[in-house]
Design a protein around this motif. Structure first.
Motif, PDB file in Angstrom:
ATOM      1  N   PRO A  87       0.804  -1.373  -0.009  1.00  0.00           N
ATOM      2  CA  PRO A  87       0.376  -0.415  -0.247  1.00  0.00           C
ATOM      3  C   PRO A  87       0.859   0.905  -0.245  1.00  0.00           C
ATOM      4  CG  PRO A  87      -1.076  -1.643   1.511  1.00  0.00           C
ATOM      5  CD  PRO A  87      -0.008  -1.686   1.118  1.00  0.00           C
ATOM      6  N   ALA A  88       1.923   1.342   0.489  1.00  0.00           N
ATOM      7  CA  ALA A  88       2.899   2.572   1.175  1.00  0.00           C
ATOM      8  C   ALA A  88       3.917   2.737  -0.965  1.00  0.00           C
ATOM      9  CB  ALA A  88       3.609   2.465   1.564  1.00  0.00           C
ATOM     10  N   ASP A  94       0.882   6.750  -7.280  1.00  0.00           N
ATOM     11  CA  ASP A  94       0.026   7.404  -7.227  1.00  0.00           C
ATOM     12  C   ASP A  94       0.321   9.286  -6.873  1.00  0.00           C
ATOM     13  OD1 ASP A  94      -1.401   5.746  -7.742  1.00  0.00           O
ATOM     14  OD2 ASP A  94      -2.416   5.716  -5.771  1.00  0.00           O
ATOM     15  N   LYS A  95       0.911   8.510  -6.184  1.00  0.00           N
ATOM     16  CA  LYS A  95       1.728  10.767  -5.677  1.00  0.00           C
ATOM     17  C   LYS A  95       2.869  11.179  -6.946  1.00  0.00           C
ATOM     18  CE  LYS A  95       4.016  13.761  -2.654  1.00  0.00           C
ATOM     19  NZ  LYS A  95       4.565  13.284  -0.787  1.00  0.00           N
ATOM     20  N   LEU A  96       3.322  10.619  -6.866  1.00  0.00           N
ATOM     21  CA  LEU A  96       4.346  10.679  -8.855  1.00  0.00           C
ATOM     22  C   LEU A  96       3.610  10.778  -9.476  1.00  0.00           C
ATOM     23  CD1 LEU A  96       7.387   7.605  -7.360  1.00  0.00           C
ATOM     24  CD2 LEU A  96       6.936  10.527  -6.989  1.00  0.00           C
ATOM     25  N   THR A  97       2.445  10.319  -9.356  1.00  0.00           N
ATOM     26  CA  THR A  97       1.805  10.127 -10.632  1.00  0.00           C
ATOM     27  C   THR A  97       0.991  11.179 -11.114  1.00  0.00           C
ATOM     28  OG1 THR A  97       1.101   7.710 -10.934  1.00  0.00           O
ATOM     29  CG2 THR A  97      -0.142   8.797 -12.388  1.00  0.00           C
ATOM     30  N   LEU A  98       0.309  11.831 -10.191  1.00  0.00           N
ATOM     31  CA  LEU A  98      -0.712  13.131  -9.852  1.00  0.00           C
ATOM     32  C   LEU A  98       1.129  14.164 -10.209  1.00  0.00           C
ATOM     33  CD1 LEU A  98      -2.793  12.814  -6.121  1.00  0.00           C
ATOM     34  CD2 LEU A  98      -3.241  12.204  -9.126  1.00  0.00           C
ATOM     35  N   GLN A  99       2.142  14.172  -9.883  1.00  0.00           N
ATOM     36  CA  GLN A  99       3.118  15.677  -9.847  1.00  0.00           C
ATOM     37  C   GLN A  99       3.352  15.262 -11.516  1.00  0.00           C
ATOM     38  OE1 GLN A  99       5.749  14.506  -7.409  1.00  0.00           O
ATOM     39  NE2 GLN A  99       4.893  15.215  -4.937  1.00  0.00           N
ATOM     40  N   TYR A 238      -6.931  21.370 -11.810  1.00  0.00           N
ATOM     41  CA  TYR A 238      -6.860  20.580 -12.948  1.00  0.00           C
ATOM     42  C   TYR A 238      -7.031  18.724 -12.687  1.00  0.00           C
ATOM     43  CZ  TYR A 238      -3.870  24.215 -15.320  1.00  0.00           C
ATOM     44  OH  TYR A 238      -2.957  25.008 -15.696  1.00  0.00           O
ATOM     45  N   ASP A 239      -7.413  18.351 -13.363  1.00  0.00           N
ATOM     46  CA  ASP A 239      -7.845  17.053 -13.482  1.00  0.00           C
ATOM     47  C   ASP A 239      -6.862  16.204 -13.714  1.00  0.00           C
ATOM     48  OD1 ASP A 239      -8.972  14.534 -12.835  1.00  0.00           O
ATOM     49  OD2 ASP A 239      -9.870  14.501 -15.778  1.00  0.00           O
ATOM     50  N   LEU A 240      -6.147  15.653 -12.679  1.00  0.00           N
ATOM     51  CA  LEU A 240      -4.647  15.096 -12.051  1.00  0.00           C
ATOM     52  C   LEU A 240      -4.734  13.867 -12.694  1.00  0.00           C
ATOM     53  CD1 LEU A 240      -3.063  16.913  -9.916  1.00  0.00           C
ATOM     54  CD2 LEU A 240      -3.209  17.640 -12.291  1.00  0.00           C
ATOM     55  N   SER A 241      -5.994  12.997 -12.735  1.00  0.00           N
ATOM     56  CA  SER A 241      -5.812  11.527 -12.013  1.00  0.00           C
ATOM     57  C   SER A 241      -6.153  10.807 -13.569  1.00  0.00           C
ATOM     58  CB  SER A 241      -7.752  11.295 -11.898  1.00  0.00           C
ATOM     59  OG  SER A 241      -8.913  11.544 -12.625  1.00  0.00           O
ATOM     60  N   ASN A 242      -5.279   9.610 -13.710  1.00  0.00           N
ATOM     61  CA  ASN A 242      -5.657   9.472 -15.054  1.00  0.00           C
ATOM     62  C   ASN A 242      -6.147   8.440 -15.895  1.00  0.00           C
ATOM     63  OD1 ASN A 242      -2.217   9.088 -15.288  1.00  0.00           O
ATOM     64  ND2 ASN A 242      -1.589   7.742 -14.119  1.00  0.00           N
TER      65      ASN A 242
END
Length: 340
Positions: A87-88, A94-99, A238-242
């Protein structure tokens, strides 16, 4: 011709024999000149090694551990590495994807950097002026660049005026100049205010122009910066989700699908039942928000979606069950069984 060839061959044989005899004699001389504990073979061998490179050409010692036994397989580590939990790792991904998505949106909003060449100031061509006498009674001279051409002057009499006329004044009328100055607005600069700080006495700390940020909470053993308690700058919404679906990768700025993605296509088709629709959306990697770049990105996204659709049809999916879509911002293409 045959006699000549035979003669040449015999000459070569004679030369070879002489070279062998000379080499044997040289070896004998080297053997005689060597020390008592070294024979002629060792002397010639040393001479040849020196010719190849001296000590470098000789045999080197083996590397450390060359004759040691192989390690046992049981000595390899059996404990798993100390890594974060699943999970970590997922949260960090997910945090790196949003950035990454946020950086792409900001880069598209800023647009590409302008690359315009400097505009050089054009030079004014030299203008000829009639000041020197020519054959027709006038003269032609070249004025310097940036100067106005001088007006032609009529021939003057003894009093300095043209023949039979009064002296002509070359100054422009003052009335017209005054009218022009009245009609033209006067460009006035804003008033410049200068701030004179109060004098600082020796040993006195100068006063800051703005109030200091609130002091951050202190913890023993940690150095917290003074501006740690300041709020961050508000980010654009912004919509930052994949996008949902399976990612299909493409080459940079191309509709050529990268190799080795048969597993991704098979996983989507394995979940498809009956004549379920397959939705494909391609993305065009637009670099700015200008209409031309957005349209170019959508065209690239449609090309990528069509490439994926052709790969699906080769695997037995009918073209009537495929729905295509395109987006300007994003990477690659996405496949899913739910609409976009």
């Amino acid at each position: 011709m045959k006699t000549n060839e035979a003669t040449v061959g015999s000459v070569e044989i004679m030369v070879g024999k002489k070279m062998l005899r000379t080499g044997a004699a040289l070896a004998g001389l080297l053997g005689l000149s060597a020390c008592a504990h070294r024979d002629a073979v060792d002397t010639v061998d040393n001479w040849w090694h020196q010719y190849q490179g001296g000590v470098i050409a000789q045999q080197r010692p083996p590397p450390p551990g060359a004759h040691a036994t192989y390690p046992h397989v049981g000595l390899t580590p059996t404990q798993p590495a100390d890594v974060p939990s699943a999970p970590a790792r997922t949260a960090l991904t997910d945090k790196l994807t949003l950035q990454r998505n946020f950086g792409q949106r900001l880069a598209a909003a800023d647009g590409p950097l302008p690359n315009l060449p400097p505009n050089p100031t054009p030079r004014k061509p030299a203008m000829p002026s009639a000041s020197a006498q020519s054959d027709s009674g006038s003269s032609m001279t070249v004025d310097a660049a940036g100067q106005t051409p001088s007006a032609p002057r009529p021939p003057a009499n003894a009093k300095g005026a043209p023949d039979g006329t009064k002296p002509v004044s070359t100054a422009p009328p003052q009335k017209k100049t005054a009218d022009k100055s009245r009609s033209a607005p006067v460009a006035s600069m804003p008033a410049v205010t200068q701030f004179a700080p109060p004098p600082i006495l020796p040993g006195q700390v100068p006063q800051m122009m703005s109030p200091l940020p609130p002091s951050a909470p202190q913890f023993p053993g940690f150095d917290i910066p003074r501006d740690a308690d300041l709020p961050d700058r508000p980010a654009p919404a912004y919509d930052l989700s994949n996008p949902h679906g399976t990612l299909i990768r493409f080459a940079q700025a191309s509709d050529q699908m990268m190799r080795g993605q048969e597993h991704e296509l098979g996983s989507v088709l394995g979940r498809r039942g009956g004549h379920a629709l397959v939705y494909v959306k391609g993305f065009g990697e637009a670099s700015s928000l200008r209409p031309m770049d957005q349209a170019s990105g959508i065209r690239l996204g449609l090309l990528r979606a069509r490439t994926v659709a052709e790969a699906l049809m080769l695997r037995g999916v009918p073209g009537s069950d495929i729905r295509l879509a395109a987006g300007a911002l994003g990477q690659g293409a996405r496949i899913d069984l739910t609409p976009y």
